[in-house]
Enzyme design. Sequence first.
Site, PDB file in Angstrom:
ATOM      1  N   GLY A  13       0.848  -1.192   0.000  1.00 55.68           N
ATOM      2  CA  GLY A  13       0.000   0.000   0.000  1.00 55.68           C
ATOM      3  C   GLY A  13       0.883   1.241   0.000  1.00 55.68           C
ATOM      4  O   GLY A  13       0.573   2.248   0.626  1.00 55.68           O
ATOM      5  N   SER A 142      -5.478  -0.223  13.160  1.00 52.94           N
ATOM      6  CA  SER A 142      -6.382   0.933  13.066  1.00 52.94           C
ATOM      7  C   SER A 142      -6.913   1.236  14.461  1.00 52.94           C
ATOM      8  O   SER A 142      -6.936   0.350  15.329  1.00 52.94           O
ATOM      9  CB  SER A 142      -7.553   0.558  12.153  1.00 52.94           C
ATOM     10  OG  SER A 142      -8.626   1.449  12.308  1.00 52.94           O
ATOM     11  N   TYR A 155     -14.453  -4.556   8.916  1.00 57.02           N
ATOM     12  CA  TYR A 155     -13.170  -3.842   8.988  1.00 57.02           C
ATOM     13  C   TYR A 155     -12.591  -3.942  10.409  1.00 57.02           C
ATOM     14  O   TYR A 155     -11.402  -4.211  10.583  1.00 57.02           O
ATOM     15  CB  TYR A 155     -13.385  -2.384   8.588  1.00 57.02           C
ATOM     16  CG  TYR A 155     -12.132  -1.534   8.580  1.00 57.02           C
ATOM     17  CD1 TYR A 155     -11.283  -1.517   7.471  1.00 57.02           C
ATOM     18  CD2 TYR A 155     -11.796  -0.730   9.663  1.00 57.02           C
ATOM     19  CE1 TYR A 155     -10.140  -0.735   7.449  1.00 57.02           C
ATOM     20  CE2 TYR A 155     -10.655   0.055   9.648  1.00 57.02           C
ATOM     21  CZ  TYR A 155      -9.828   0.057   8.547  1.00 57.02           C
ATOM     22  OH  TYR A 155      -8.690   0.834   8.540  1.00 57.02           O
ATOM     23  N   LYS A 159      -9.009  -5.706  11.463  1.00 62.62           N
ATOM     24  CA  LYS A 159      -7.898  -4.976  12.102  1.00 62.62           C
ATOM     25  C   LYS A 159      -7.593  -5.538  13.491  1.00 62.62           C
ATOM     26  O   LYS A 159      -6.449  -5.533  13.932  1.00 62.62           O
ATOM     27  CB  LYS A 159      -8.226  -3.485  12.156  1.00 62.62           C
ATOM     28  CG  LYS A 159      -8.280  -2.825  10.774  1.00 62.62           C
ATOM     29  CD  LYS A 159      -6.928  -2.897  10.064  1.00 62.62           C
ATOM     30  CE  LYS A 159      -6.897  -2.067   8.793  1.00 62.62           C
ATOM     31  NZ  LYS A 159      -5.563  -2.045   8.158  1.00 62.62           N
ATOM     32  N   ILE A 188      -6.594   9.901   9.691  1.00 56.19           N
ATOM     33  CA  ILE A 188      -5.411  10.347   8.948  1.00 56.19           C
ATOM     34  C   ILE A 188      -5.870  10.772   7.557  1.00 56.19           C
ATOM     35  O   ILE A 188      -6.562   9.994   6.865  1.00 56.19           O
ATOM     36  CB  ILE A 188      -4.375   9.202   8.824  1.00 56.19           C
ATOM     37  CG1 ILE A 188      -4.054   8.579  10.191  1.00 56.19           C
ATOM     38  CG2 ILE A 188      -3.117   9.706   8.110  1.00 56.19           C
ATOM     39  CD1 ILE A 188      -3.372   9.458  11.191  1.00 56.19           C
TER      40      ILE A 188
HETATM   41  P1  NDP Z   1      -5.570   4.512   0.987  1.00 52.13           P
HETATM   42  O1  NDP Z   1      -6.919   4.047   0.589  1.00 52.13           O
HETATM   43  O2  NDP Z   1      -5.155   5.900   0.670  1.00 52.13           O
HETATM   44  O3  NDP Z   1      -4.468   3.497   0.431  1.00 52.13           O
HETATM   45  C1  NDP Z   1      -4.673   2.122   0.512  1.00 52.13           C
HETATM   46  C2  NDP Z   1      -3.471   1.435  -0.060  1.00 52.13           C
HETATM   47  O4  NDP Z   1      -3.654   0.009   0.016  1.00 52.13           O
HETATM   48  C3  NDP Z   1      -3.237   1.781  -1.533  1.00 52.13           C
HETATM   49  O5  NDP Z   1      -1.865   1.892  -1.753  1.00 52.13           O
HETATM   50  C4  NDP Z   1      -3.787   0.549  -2.255  1.00 52.13           C
HETATM   51  O6  NDP Z   1      -3.175   0.301  -3.484  1.00 52.13           O
HETATM   52  C5  NDP Z   1      -3.378  -0.537  -1.270  1.00 52.13           C
HETATM   53  N1  NDP Z   1      -4.087  -1.795  -1.489  1.00 52.13           N
HETATM   54  C6  NDP Z   1      -5.430  -2.015  -1.407  1.00 52.13           C
HETATM   55  N2  NDP Z   1      -5.701  -3.295  -1.710  1.00 52.13           N
HETATM   56  C7  NDP Z   1      -4.506  -3.903  -1.982  1.00 52.13           C
HETATM   57  C8  NDP Z   1      -4.122  -5.207  -2.347  1.00 52.13           C
HETATM   58  N3  NDP Z   1      -5.016  -6.201  -2.506  1.00 52.13           N
HETATM   59  N4  NDP Z   1      -2.796  -5.474  -2.537  1.00 52.13           N
HETATM   60  C9  NDP Z   1      -1.879  -4.493  -2.399  1.00 52.13           C
HETATM   61  N5  NDP Z   1      -2.178  -3.234  -2.060  1.00 52.13           N
HETATM   62  C10 NDP Z   1      -3.481  -2.936  -1.855  1.00 52.13           C
HETATM   63  O7  NDP Z   1      -5.495   4.248   2.554  1.00 52.13           O
HETATM   64  P2  NDP Z   1      -4.594   4.857   3.728  1.00 52.13           P
HETATM   65  O8  NDP Z   1      -3.269   5.259   3.229  1.00 52.13           O
HETATM   66  O9  NDP Z   1      -5.426   5.793   4.486  1.00 52.13           O
HETATM   67  O10 NDP Z   1      -4.487   3.530   4.611  1.00 52.13           O
HETATM   68  C11 NDP Z   1      -3.298   2.757   4.734  1.00 52.13           C
HETATM   69  C12 NDP Z   1      -3.541   1.771   5.848  1.00 52.13           C
HETATM   70  O11 NDP Z   1      -3.868   2.484   7.058  1.00 52.13           O
HETATM   71  C13 NDP Z   1      -4.707   0.816   5.606  1.00 52.13           C
HETATM   72  O12 NDP Z   1      -4.374  -0.468   6.102  1.00 52.13           O
HETATM   73  C14 NDP Z   1      -5.835   1.427   6.432  1.00 52.13           C
HETATM   74  O13 NDP Z   1      -6.773   0.462   6.804  1.00 52.13           O
HETATM   75  C15 NDP Z   1      -5.063   1.979   7.608  1.00 52.13           C
HETATM   76  N6  NDP Z   1      -5.740   3.037   8.329  1.00 52.13           N
HETATM   77  C16 NDP Z   1      -6.034   4.255   7.759  1.00 52.13           C
HETATM   78  C17 NDP Z   1      -6.646   5.239   8.481  1.00 52.13           C
HETATM   79  C18 NDP Z   1      -6.978   6.594   7.930  1.00 52.13           C
HETATM   80  O14 NDP Z   1      -7.624   7.396   8.641  1.00 52.13           O
HETATM   81  N7  NDP Z   1      -6.565   6.930   6.735  1.00 52.13           N
HETATM   82  C19 NDP Z   1      -7.049   5.021   9.884  1.00 52.13           C
HETATM   83  C20 NDP Z   1      -6.683   3.726  10.397  1.00 52.13           C
HETATM   84  C21 NDP Z   1      -6.053   2.783   9.639  1.00 52.13           C
HETATM   85  P3  NDP Z   1      -3.823   0.817  -4.905  1.00 52.13           P
HETATM   86  O15 NDP Z   1      -3.672   2.317  -4.937  1.00 52.13           O
HETATM   87  O16 NDP Z   1      -2.963   0.120  -5.894  1.00 52.13           O
HETATM   88  O17 NDP Z   1      -5.251   0.394  -4.884  1.00 52.13           O
END
Ligand code: NDP
Length: 261
Positions: A13, A142, A155, A159, A188
């Site tokens: 990610g 999370s 979800y 987590k 975030i």
């Molecule tokens: P985004 O939605 O901005 O990014 C998600 C990322 O996960 C992208 O890079 C996406 O890739 C990748 N991804 C999704 N599915 C797959 C897969 N099957 N294989 C590989 N990569 C995958 O989310 P955030 O940056 O906000 O979140 C990052 C992490 O933090 C996540 O685990 C989320 O649950 C966690 N989180 C976020 C919070 C927030 O407030 N933002 C709060 C708590 C936890 P692609 O672009 O190629 O689809």
Amino acid sequence: MNRFESKTVVITGGNRGIGLAVAERFALEGASIVLASVEPQVEEAAEALCMTGAKAIGVICDVTEREAVAALYDRAEEAFGAVDISMQNAGIITIRRIEDLSERDWDATMAVNTKGVFLCCQEAIARMRKSGKGGRLINTASGQARDGFIFTPHYAASKMGVVGITQSLAKEVALERITVNAICPGIIQSEMWDYNDKIWGEMLGDYAPGELMKDWVENKIPMKRAGTGKDVAGLVAFLASEDAEYITGQTINVDGGLIMS
Ligand code: NDP
């Protein structure tokens, strides 16, 4: 500081959001970086990092597929040598009332958020054992691993599962100089949060876009601001550093005080 000059870091990610901010932090500190995600945009993200002078590659990898995960670590080793730090950060969310939550939602969420962490940890540990250098695993959980929010039982379960994986593995590899920790971001700013703000906002009270975030920031977060990827990156860099050598099996919140347990 160049704390990670000789280190190879894998970040799933990693092409956007939190993962990209973590990559930028490791780049500033000299690491060789492997970004992984499903969209080809990951290669562009790596190229952008290289333009800043960093050593980075982007690998298309669906973390739910074992062969793709093995190939990701192969690519990392070919490019930069043994993997020292692996951040299991790829994640997805959907927000549904229980009557609308499909098995498909459930399975997809578990597959990426929980099985994806398992597969990457398994592969990273195998490689770290082979290199004999130890290593650091950092799993993105999370705030929902502490306190399940409304309309997201799948979800929250996924987590909380990440915390279980983290604790169990930390015990198994504790004598191998491999630490395993989890992080719990709160609110975030990222594309994921924009989705959360929109859908929860509509379901919880007809908030206009941005209003739910504003309400939470003003009324629920003691530090009265949303987090940024940089806030998360600071914690990840610490957990990956020598200063965190004696920390394992822990789950650490990075949320401005939103959750204090
Ligand atoms: P985004 O939605 O901005 O990014 C998600 C990322 O996960 C992208 O890079 C996406 O890739 C990748 N991804 C999704 N599915 C797959 C897969 N099957 N294989 C590989 N990569 C995958 O989310 P955030 O940056 O906000 O979140 C990052 C992490 O933090 C996540 O685990 C989320 O649950 C966690 N989180 C976020 C919070 C927030 O407030 N933002 C709060 C708590 C936890 P692609 O672009 O190629 O689809």
